[in-house]
Write an enzyme that holds these catalytic residues in place. Structure first.
Site, short mmCIF file in Angstrom:
data_model
loop_
_atom_site.label_atom_id
_atom_site.label_comp_id
_atom_site.label_asym_id
_atom_site.label_seq_id
_atom_site.Cartn_x
_atom_site.Cartn_y
_atom_site.Cartn_z
N GLY A 91 0.79 -1.23 0.00
CA GLY A 91 0.00 0.00 0.00
C GLY A 91 0.82 1.27 0.00
N HIS A 98 8.82 6.00 5.16
CA HIS A 98 8.13 6.70 6.24
C HIS A 98 7.43 5.72 7.16
CE1 HIS A 98 5.47 6.42 2.74
NE2 HIS A 98 4.46 6.29 3.59
N HIS A 100 4.21 5.48 9.62
CA HIS A 100 2.97 6.11 10.07
C HIS A 100 2.85 5.88 11.57
CE1 HIS A 100 0.91 6.44 6.02
NE2 HIS A 100 1.77 5.49 5.74
P1 5GP Z 1 1.84 5.51 2.07
O1 5GP Z 1 0.54 5.24 1.37
O2 5GP Z 1 2.97 5.68 1.08
O3 5GP Z 1 2.17 4.55 3.17
O4 5GP Z 1 1.63 6.88 2.83
C1 5GP Z 1 1.81 8.13 2.25
C2 5GP Z 1 1.13 9.10 3.15
O5 5GP Z 1 1.60 10.39 2.83
C3 5GP Z 1 -0.38 9.14 3.00
O6 5GP Z 1 -0.99 8.87 4.26
C4 5GP Z 1 -0.68 10.54 2.52
O7 5GP Z 1 -1.84 11.09 3.09
C5 5GP Z 1 0.57 11.30 2.93
N1 5GP Z 1 0.93 12.40 2.05
C6 5GP Z 1 1.02 12.36 0.69
N2 5GP Z 1 1.43 13.54 0.21
C7 5GP Z 1 1.61 14.35 1.29
C8 5GP Z 1 2.03 15.70 1.43
O8 5GP Z 1 2.32 16.41 0.47
N3 5GP Z 1 2.09 16.19 2.71
C9 5GP Z 1 1.78 15.42 3.80
N4 5GP Z 1 1.87 16.02 4.99
N5 5GP Z 1 1.39 14.15 3.69
C10 5GP Z 1 1.30 13.61 2.46
#
Ligand code: 5GP
Ligand code: ZN
Length: 112
Positions: A91, A98, A100
């Protein structure tokens, strides 16, 4: 890395609500929060995913950083979740490593 949104946040080129910053690691609020507390913890140097993180010490520091943030934001005692989505099946949508940090509500299991 050019074009990486989290590198731009780390460099201050894209705005974000930064919560904590120290020693090559920073945390900021997720743009689309999935829980009352939803922070992202990143290394400031680019790494695409957990698969690319070769330094176990950095990984330990990222985890400790998230744990300390849970304490600082008051969610540690009731509980929280740390998630590292990795590559498409995991996902992952932003390809800069990163963690969460999610809390402030009960989490369910299994994840979707
Ligand atoms: P992933 O799906 O890769 O585990 O999580 C990426 C996360 O980054 C998502 O929860 C999304 O809401 C967050 N996200 C994406 N673009 C940005 C951004 O420009 N700024 C911030 N603060 N969060 C972001
Ligand atoms: Zn990056």
């Amino acid at each position: 890395m050019g074009g990486c949104i989290f590198c731009k946040i780390a460099a201050g080129e894209v705005p974000a609500t930064v919560v904590k910053r120290a020693d090559g690691i920073m945390a900021f609020k997720d743009l689309n929060p999935q829980a009352p507390t939803h922070l992202l913890v990143i290394p400031t140097d680019h790494l695409a995913s957990l698969n690319d993180a070769k330094d176990p010490q950095l990984l330990g520091r990222l985890l400790a950083f998230a744990r300390d943030l849970a304490r600082d934001t008051g969610i540690a005692e009731r509980g929280y979740r740390v998630v590292v989505n990795t590559n498409p099946d995991g996902g992952q949508t932003v390809f800069h490593l990163h963690l969460h940090l999610l809390g402030g509500r009960p989490m369910t299991w299994p994840p979707g």
